[in-house]
Design an enzyme around this catalytic site. Structure first.
Site, PDB file in Angstrom:
ATOM      1  N   GLY A   4       0.771  -0.788  -0.119  1.00 28.27           N
ATOM      2  CA  GLY A   4       0.153   0.006  -0.106  1.00 28.27           C
ATOM      3  C   GLY A   4       1.035   0.912   0.081  1.00 28.27           C
TER       4      GLY A   4
ATOM      5  N   GLN B 179       2.648  10.002   1.921  1.00 30.53           N
ATOM      6  CA  GLN B 179       4.106   9.780   1.868  1.00 30.53           C
ATOM      7  C   GLN B 179       4.809   9.823   0.588  1.00 30.53           C
ATOM      8  OE1 GLN B 179       2.369   5.113   2.359  1.00 30.53           O
ATOM      9  NE2 GLN B 179       4.397   5.042   3.258  1.00 30.53           N
TER      10      GLN B 179
ATOM     11  N   CYS C 293       6.313  -0.725   6.865  1.00 30.35           N
ATOM     12  CA  CYS C 293       6.200   0.514   6.295  1.00 30.35           C
ATOM     13  C   CYS C 293       6.979   1.483   5.780  1.00 30.35           C
ATOM     14  CB  CYS C 293       5.883   1.552   7.456  1.00 30.35           C
ATOM     15  SG  CYS C 293       5.618   3.401   6.671  1.00 30.35           S
ATOM     16  N   LEU C 294       6.759   1.493   4.561  1.00 30.93           N
ATOM     17  CA  LEU C 294       8.195   2.259   3.735  1.00 30.93           C
ATOM     18  C   LEU C 294       8.604   3.486   3.821  1.00 30.93           C
ATOM     19  CD1 LEU C 294       6.048   1.309  -0.482  1.00 30.93           C
ATOM     20  CD2 LEU C 294       7.761   0.058   0.423  1.00 30.93           C
TER      21      LEU C 294
ATOM     22  N   HIS D 297      -4.003   1.141   8.211  1.00 28.75           N
ATOM     23  CA  HIS D 297      -2.231   1.471   7.797  1.00 28.75           C
ATOM     24  C   HIS D 297      -2.527   2.886   7.105  1.00 28.75           C
ATOM     25  CE1 HIS D 297       2.666   1.013   7.880  1.00 28.75           C
ATOM     26  NE2 HIS D 297       1.702   2.007   6.465  1.00 28.75           N
ATOM     27  N   GLU D 298      -2.986   2.591   6.140  1.00 29.41           N
ATOM     28  CA  GLU D 298      -3.037   3.235   5.209  1.00 29.41           C
ATOM     29  C   GLU D 298      -3.617   4.774   5.453  1.00 29.41           C
ATOM     30  OE1 GLU D 298      -0.655   3.586   2.866  1.00 29.41           O
ATOM     31  OE2 GLU D 298      -0.815   1.432   2.908  1.00 29.41           O
TER      32      GLU D 298
ATOM     33  N   HIS E  58      -1.709   6.886   7.627  1.00 35.87           N
ATOM     34  CA  HIS E  58      -0.857   8.296   6.715  1.00 35.87           C
ATOM     35  C   HIS E  58      -1.591   9.215   6.568  1.00 35.87           C
ATOM     36  CE1 HIS E  58       2.511   5.947   6.411  1.00 35.87           C
ATOM     37  NE2 HIS E  58       2.230   5.135   6.279  1.00 35.87           N
TER      38      HIS E  58
HETATM   39  O1  GNR Z   1       3.596  -2.631   2.352  1.00 31.97           O
HETATM   40  C1  GNR Z   1       3.794  -2.767   3.569  1.00 31.97           C
HETATM   41  N1  GNR Z   1       3.257  -3.365   3.938  1.00 31.97           N
HETATM   42  C2  GNR Z   1       2.803  -3.633   5.210  1.00 31.97           C
HETATM   43  C3  GNR Z   1       2.763  -4.978   6.150  1.00 31.97           C
HETATM   44  C4  GNR Z   1       2.080  -4.579   6.988  1.00 31.97           C
HETATM   45  C5  GNR Z   1       1.150  -3.708   7.674  1.00 31.97           C
HETATM   46  C6  GNR Z   1       1.079  -2.693   6.699  1.00 31.97           C
HETATM   47  C7  GNR Z   1       1.846  -2.872   6.053  1.00 31.97           C
HETATM   48  S1  GNR Z   1       1.817  -1.106   4.332  1.00 31.97           S
HETATM   49  C8  GNR Z   1       3.248  -1.404   3.877  1.00 31.97           C
HETATM   50  C9  GNR Z   1       3.448  -0.135   2.372  1.00 31.97           C
HETATM   51  C10 GNR Z   1       2.848   1.072   3.510  1.00 31.97           C
HETATM   52  O2  GNR Z   1       4.285   1.901   4.211  1.00 31.97           O
HETATM   53  N2  GNR Z   1       1.785   1.964   2.997  1.00 31.97           N
HETATM   54  O3  GNR Z   1       1.835   2.838   3.619  1.00 31.97           O
HETATM   55 NI    NI Z   2       2.795   2.847   5.671  1.00 29.40          NI
END
Ligand code: GNR
Ligand code: NI
Length: 170
Positions: A46, A51, A92-93, A134-135, A138
């Site tokens: 995601g 980001q 998270c990236l 999670h997104e 953000h």
């Molecule tokens: O790539 C991602 N993997 C992930 C794994 C477990 C829970 C959430 C994520 S999101 C993350 C990509 C990202 O940072 N999205 O904001």
């Molecule tokens: Ni993230």
């Protein structure tokens, strides 16, 4: 648009609250396509516009095994959340190489506009459910490490600052 890059924690811009998208036009579609490309390149499931330093309510997701199910969510809303919670590892990236457990709703129902500007909704569980939550965090300026203890968060902050500094040197 200039080539997108991913902000890294603790960049203060990650705490910006995104504004709703007012019109789903070519600018938004191009942004969504560029974000999907970047997400696949980075091997993420995601990516939120926050980001890439764009503070509008847009996220892209693909949690499929085959990496062949791109989803674009514009102005996403959770219209239902399960009482049941899950506690699973997240990454998270924007916080590379850090993984830790976060509590989330096990199931959610999401409503959003698609790439075509039309509303749609879906039920999510498992990784998709976690990823949506999670997104959406953000977009509210929240990074998953903010759910961890301040001790852990401070260690992560220090590690990230060092890593960024080391990368700039080489
Ligand atoms: O790539 C991602 N993997 C992930 C794994 C477990 C829970 C959430 C994520 S999101 C993350 C990509 C990202 O940072 N999205 O904001
Ligand atoms: Ni993230």
């Amino acid at each position: 648009m200039a080539k997108l890059s991913i902000l890294r924690y603790p960049d203060p811009r990650l705490h910006t609250v995104a504004k709703p998208v007012t019109v789903v036009d070519d600018r938004i579609r191009t942004l969504a396509d560029d974000m999907l490309e970047l997400m696949y390149q980075a091997d993420g499931v995601g990516l939120a516009a926050t980001q890439v330093d764009v503070h509008e309510r847009l996220i892209v997701i693909d949690t499929s095994e085959g990496r062949d199910d791109p989803r674009v969510l514009i102005n996403p809303e959770l219209i239902a959340r399960s009482e049941e919670m899950t506690f699973a590892d997240e990454g998270c990236l924007s916080v590379p190489a850090i993984y830790d457990k976060v509590q989330r709703h096990a199931q959610v129902t999401v409503r959003a506009l698609g790439r075509d500007g039309l509303p749609y909704q879906f039920d999510a569980e498992g990784l998709l459910s976690v990823c949506v939550q999670h997104e959406m965090d953000h977009l509210m300026g929240k990074v998953f490490v903010e759910y961890l203890s301040s001790l852990k968060r401070d260690r992560i902050k220090t590690k990230m600052l060092k890593k960024t500094r080391d990368e700039q040197k080489s």
